[in-house]
Motif scaffolding. Structure first.
Motif, PDB file in Angstrom:
ATOM      1  N   ARG A 166       0.821  -1.217   0.000  1.00  0.00           N
ATOM      2  CA  ARG A 166       0.000   0.000   0.000  1.00  0.00           C
ATOM      3  C   ARG A 166       0.851   1.262   0.000  1.00  0.00           C
ATOM      4  O   ARG A 166       0.353   2.347  -0.331  1.00  0.00           O
ATOM      5  CB  ARG A 166      -0.926   0.007   1.221  1.00  0.00           C
ATOM      6  N   PHE A 167       2.132   1.148   0.326  1.00  0.00           N
ATOM      7  CA  PHE A 167       3.004   2.318   0.287  1.00  0.00           C
ATOM      8  C   PHE A 167       3.623   2.520  -1.092  1.00  0.00           C
ATOM      9  O   PHE A 167       4.259   3.542  -1.331  1.00  0.00           O
ATOM     10  CB  PHE A 167       4.127   2.184   1.324  1.00  0.00           C
ATOM     11  N   ILE A 333      -8.462   1.466  -7.162  1.00  0.00           N
ATOM     12  CA  ILE A 333      -7.061   1.480  -7.601  1.00  0.00           C
ATOM     13  C   ILE A 333      -6.415   2.754  -7.100  1.00  0.00           C
ATOM     14  O   ILE A 333      -6.952   3.843  -7.286  1.00  0.00           O
ATOM     15  CB  ILE A 333      -6.955   1.406  -9.138  1.00  0.00           C
ATOM     16  N   ARG A 334      -5.258   2.602  -6.469  1.00  0.00           N
ATOM     17  CA  ARG A 334      -4.539   3.764  -5.955  1.00  0.00           C
ATOM     18  C   ARG A 334      -3.233   3.938  -6.715  1.00  0.00           C
ATOM     19  O   ARG A 334      -2.468   2.982  -6.872  1.00  0.00           O
ATOM     20  CB  ARG A 334      -4.237   3.604  -4.459  1.00  0.00           C
ATOM     21  N   GLN A 343       3.068   2.385 -11.228  1.00  0.00           N
ATOM     22  CA  GLN A 343       3.062   2.088  -9.799  1.00  0.00           C
ATOM     23  C   GLN A 343       1.647   2.273  -9.249  1.00  0.00           C
ATOM     24  O   GLN A 343       1.222   3.379  -8.927  1.00  0.00           O
ATOM     25  CB  GLN A 343       4.044   3.005  -9.066  1.00  0.00           C
ATOM     26  N   ILE A 344       0.907   1.180  -9.169  1.00  0.00           N
ATOM     27  CA  ILE A 344      -0.460   1.227  -8.656  1.00  0.00           C
ATOM     28  C   ILE A 344      -0.624   0.168  -7.576  1.00  0.00           C
ATOM     29  O   ILE A 344       0.194  -0.744  -7.437  1.00  0.00           O
ATOM     30  CB  ILE A 344      -1.509   0.994  -9.774  1.00  0.00           C
ATOM     31  N   TYR A 345      -1.710   0.300  -6.834  1.00  0.00           N
ATOM     32  CA  TYR A 345      -2.010  -0.625  -5.743  1.00  0.00           C
ATOM     33  C   TYR A 345      -3.500  -0.932  -5.789  1.00  0.00           C
ATOM     34  O   TYR A 345      -4.328  -0.028  -5.832  1.00  0.00           O
ATOM     35  CB  TYR A 345      -1.626   0.016  -4.404  1.00  0.00           C
ATOM     36  N   VAL A 346      -3.828  -2.224  -5.823  1.00  0.00           N
ATOM     37  CA  VAL A 346      -5.225  -2.665  -5.846  1.00  0.00           C
ATOM     38  C   VAL A 346      -5.465  -3.455  -4.560  1.00  0.00           C
ATOM     39  O   VAL A 346      -5.093  -4.630  -4.468  1.00  0.00           O
ATOM     40  CB  VAL A 346      -5.524  -3.538  -7.080  1.00  0.00           C
ATOM     41  N   PRO A 347      -6.051  -2.825  -3.539  1.00  0.00           N
ATOM     42  CA  PRO A 347      -6.139  -3.450  -2.211  1.00  0.00           C
ATOM     43  C   PRO A 347      -6.774  -4.843  -2.213  1.00  0.00           C
ATOM     44  O   PRO A 347      -6.224  -5.776  -1.623  1.00  0.00           O
ATOM     45  CB  PRO A 347      -6.987  -2.453  -1.407  1.00  0.00           C
ATOM     46  N   TRP A 351      -4.822  -8.316  -0.903  1.00  0.00           N
ATOM     47  CA  TRP A 351      -5.161  -9.104   0.278  1.00  0.00           C
ATOM     48  C   TRP A 351      -5.631 -10.513  -0.085  1.00  0.00           C
ATOM     49  O   TRP A 351      -5.343 -11.471   0.641  1.00  0.00           O
ATOM     50  CB  TRP A 351      -6.216  -8.374   1.115  1.00  0.00           C
ATOM     51  N   LEU A 352      -6.326 -10.656  -1.207  1.00  0.00           N
ATOM     52  CA  LEU A 352      -6.724 -12.000  -1.638  1.00  0.00           C
ATOM     53  C   LEU A 352      -5.500 -12.831  -2.015  1.00  0.00           C
ATOM     54  O   LEU A 352      -5.407 -14.016  -1.674  1.00  0.00           O
ATOM     55  CB  LEU A 352      -7.696 -11.915  -2.820  1.00  0.00           C
ATOM     56  N   MET A 353      -4.553 -12.222  -2.720  1.00  0.00           N
ATOM     57  CA  MET A 353      -3.320 -12.935  -3.069  1.00  0.00           C
ATOM     58  C   MET A 353      -2.520 -13.284  -1.832  1.00  0.00           C
ATOM     59  O   MET A 353      -1.934 -14.369  -1.739  1.00  0.00           O
ATOM     60  CB  MET A 353      -2.473 -12.089  -4.028  1.00  0.00           C
ATOM     61  N   MET A 354      -2.478 -12.381  -0.857  1.00  0.00           N
ATOM     62  CA  MET A 354      -1.753 -12.667   0.375  1.00  0.00           C
ATOM     63  C   MET A 354      -2.351 -13.868   1.095  1.00  0.00           C
ATOM     64  O   MET A 354      -1.620 -14.779   1.529  1.00  0.00           O
ATOM     65  CB  MET A 354      -1.777 -11.446   1.298  1.00  0.00           C
ATOM     66  N   ALA A 355      -3.670 -13.887   1.232  1.00  0.00           N
ATOM     67  CA  ALA A 355      -4.326 -14.999   1.922  1.00  0.00           C
ATOM     68  C   ALA A 355      -4.048 -16.317   1.214  1.00  0.00           C
ATOM     69  O   ALA A 355      -3.727 -17.333   1.855  1.00  0.00           O
ATOM     70  CB  ALA A 355      -5.828 -14.737   2.019  1.00  0.00           C
ATOM     71  N   ALA A 356      -4.149 -16.307  -0.117  1.00  0.00           N
ATOM     72  CA  ALA A 356      -3.919 -17.538  -0.871  1.00  0.00           C
ATOM     73  C   ALA A 356      -2.461 -17.973  -0.799  1.00  0.00           C
ATOM     74  O   ALA A 356      -2.157 -19.167  -0.634  1.00  0.00           O
ATOM     75  CB  ALA A 356      -4.347 -17.336  -2.324  1.00  0.00           C
ATOM     76  N   THR A 357      -1.524 -17.021  -0.905  1.00  0.00           N
ATOM     77  CA  THR A 357      -0.096 -17.359  -0.863  1.00  0.00           C
ATOM     78  C   THR A 357       0.307 -17.920   0.493  1.00  0.00           C
ATOM     79  O   THR A 357       1.035 -18.923   0.577  1.00  0.00           O
ATOM     80  CB  THR A 357       0.748 -16.119  -1.194  1.00  0.00           C
TER      81      THR A 357
END
Length: 630
Positions: A166-167, A333-334, A343-347, A351-357
């Motif tokens: 997110r940064f 999208i940020r 350089q973008i961030y899609v919250p 978080w879905l990728m983090m949970a799955a990984t």
């Protein structure tokens, strides 16, 4: 074969600066450059750890020619030539060949593009897991004392990695290139030590060693083929990230740095196999002297974090493309950098990728168990890319059929071989990325079908312009001071939201703009083609604003650059009216099946609001709820 010569001539790199090439090295090649960590380790498992000099040469020859044919020739010379106004990626290729619908003659091509994109999400979940695990497992070469800590430490690293997304990566991105350059130098030097001890490994440049190995190894050779494929699992990144750096810097980094480093690393590891004949550990770390293991683990971990970062940001970019092309709901999208557009961030994706990984890391626990899950999705995507590339050869480049068949046929032989070998991994974990990909593909198909049904329903609610304008001109509709902007998907009818507003309020603002936002099947829209204005009636305009599929739409800013509106309009004080639709099933049979409609309704209800997606001033936006039957 004139077409082929022209393609290669047109595929020559530009004259990129060294700093641009260094940046490409850090962002694009993380996955490819870290593949020596686990490729030969997977091959060792497939063979039981026993090698003869001939079998080791055959395996190395297989890897060498896979890198040359698939990456150096297919992707660098041909696939990267199929750019969509400078942008790459399988969705850009799908749009380039004119496919963006699941109906009609283009349905098959669209299916290939969407499935390939969906499978890359599955690969994006596996890549961080296997990369970080394989790097940390290097300490096992020295001692087993840290073995129980590898998996928990990998979880902590991945938590931090996804947490800092997110940064943005603008700051840490500056360090990516030098770190990857150091990594390539180190793995090349390690490989060179093995080559010096066993110079006969250089004979692997002869492809007959690979052919002889596959011809005499039977079923085990097929298993080795599935392991050897891991050396090119980051190949799609070259094409997907082409828009950020251009073809020249990517090609320069590959041919001058990454390819030589990989060849030396694999040659050195193969020399170790030939020396020992039997090996059970990871040949990458076994090649290093014991005093260098801990620094090498630290460097490898840093390199795999970069590789993971690249696949995560690539998933963000692909999500934006799918959204703008109409295959995913609007997501928040940020933009995380005011200098680097990519350089973008899609919250929600993060978080879905983090949970799955994290689930994959905890569930599998080690890189050797995870190797079976890796490669299945990528091999399928590479096969689909070749099929779309053949279409580009015929439709875009206007190649003759014989030339297209020869070039695409060579690539298909390689792709089908690896695709078939990876099918053997399905039971050992290959089902995992395929399942993720199937879920994403299903969501894309359901979303597009539902959106088409919504548009059809809205078309029935619209009023022909002639009747509404007659009421407006006759004075039956009162006008009040101010400017109203009605967001609408309609391009040739009076927006339903405007009709509802007049019916309930009994009046219309003095200045009225019906605003349609369209997303084109090109990456960017030039400023001079951004807006189109049509005067519908006195003080009543229809404005169409177009954005490319990689652009973040700023409607308020684009409106201020529109020429042809009334000079008295104050856009800073204009009121935007947007619909917040609630989807329900029609009393008769629904267009969507009973199980798909609730999913579409959920996605539609939770899609990002117009005020957020189009960068509208929140204080000036009025949302009106409406029920739509489909």
């Amino acid at each position: 074969m004139t077409d082929v010569k022209l393609a290669i001539a047109g595929a020559q790199p530009d004259q990129p600066g060294p700093w641009t090439a260094l940046g490409a090295l850090g962002i694009v090649f993380g996955d490819l450059a870290t593949s020596p960590l686990y490729t030969l380790q997977t091959v060792v498992q497939a063979t039981g750890g026993h090698f003869t000099a001939q079998s080791a040469l055959g395996i190395l020859s297989l890897i060498v020619w896979t890198l040359i044919v698939t990456i150096s020739v297919k992707y660098c010379l041909f696939v990267m030539r199929a750019d969509n106004h400078g942008e790459g990626g399988i969705l850009a290729l799908m749009s380039l060949v004119g496919a963006n619908t699941l109906r009609g003659r283009a349905a098959g091509l669209t299916f290939m593009g969407l499935l390939g994109a969906a499978l890359l999400y599955g690969d994006g979940i596996i890549t961080p897991a296997i990369s970080v695990l394989s790097a940390l497992e290097g300490v096992n070469v020295v001692t087993d004392a840290f073995k129980p800590l590898v998996m928990p430490l990998a979880v902590v690293i991945l938590l931090l990695l996804f947490g800092v997304q997110r940064f943005g990566t603008a700051r840490i991105g500056r360090a990516f290139g030098p770190i990857m350059l150091l990594w390539c130098v180190v793995i090349a030097l390690l490989g060179l030590t093995g080559v010096i001890r066993q110079p006969q490994v250089l004979l692997a440049i002869d492809p007959r060693h690979a052919i002889d190995f596959l011809g005499h190894s039977g079923t085990s050779g097929f298993l080795v083929l599935g392991g050897a494929f891991l050396c090119i699992t980051g190949g799609e990144a070259l094409y997907a990230d082409m828009g950020h750096f251009g073809k020249g810097p990517i090609r320069l980094s590959w041919y001058a740095i990454v390819l030589p480093a990989l060849l030396l690393s694999y040659a050195g590891q193969t020399a170790l196999l030939m020396e020992r004949g039997t090996i059970q550990g990871n040949p990458f770390f076994e090649l290093a002297p014991s005093w260098a293991i801990y620094p090498l683990v630290v460097l490898a971990t840093a390199a795999t974090i970069i590789a993971s970062q690249a696949i995560i940001t690539g998933s963000f970019s692909m999500t934006r493309q799918a959204m703008q092309l109409g295959w995913l709901p609007g997501l928040n999208i940020r933009q995380t950098s005011d200098r680097m557009y990519g350089q973008i961030y899609v919250p929600v994706v993060n978080w879905l990728m983090m949970a799955a990984t994290l689930g994959v890391v905890i569930g599998f626990g080690s890189s050797d168990r995870l190797a079976g899950a890796y490669g299945t999705a990528v091999s399928t995507t590479m096969l689909l890319t070749t099929c779309l590339l053949f279409t580009a050869m015929r439709k875009v480049w206007r190649w003759s059929l014989p030339a297209s068949l020869v070039v695409a046929g060579i690539f298909l032989v390689v792709d089908i071989s690896y695709f078939s070998a990876n099918l053997l991994k399905i039971a050992d974990g290959g089902w995992l990325p395929l399942t993720f990909g199937a879920i994403v593909f299903g969501i894309m198909a359901i979303w597009r079908t539902g959106i088409d049904a919504v548009h059809a329903s809205l078309g029935r609610l619209s009023v022909p312009p002639r009747r509404f304008l007659a009421d407006l001109d006759s004075g039956r509709i009162s006008r009040v001071p101010g400017t109203a902007i009605f967001l609408t998907k309609a391009t040739d009818q009076i927006p339903p939201i405007m009709i509802d507003h007049v019916r309930h309020m009994g009046a219309l603002h003095h200045n009225v703009i019906a605003l349609t936002v369209l997303f084109e099947e090109t990456p960017r829209v030039p400023d001079e083609e951004r807006c189109a204005v049509e005067l519908i009636a006195t003080d009543f305009w229809h404005v169409t604003i177009r954005f490319g599929f990689i652009e973040i739409p700023d409607v308020a800013a684009a409106l201020k650059r529109v020429k042809g509106l009334g000079g008295s309009i104050d856009l800073d004080k204009a009121v935007y009216f947007a619909m917040r639709d609630l989807v329900v099933s029609e009393p008769r049979a629904s267009i969507l099946s009973r199980w798909a409609l609730p999913l579409f309704a959920f996605l539609y209800r939770n899609a990002v609001r117009a005020v957020d997606r189009f960068s509208l001033p929140p204080a000036n936006v009025v949302e009106v709820a409406r029920q739509i039957e489909i």
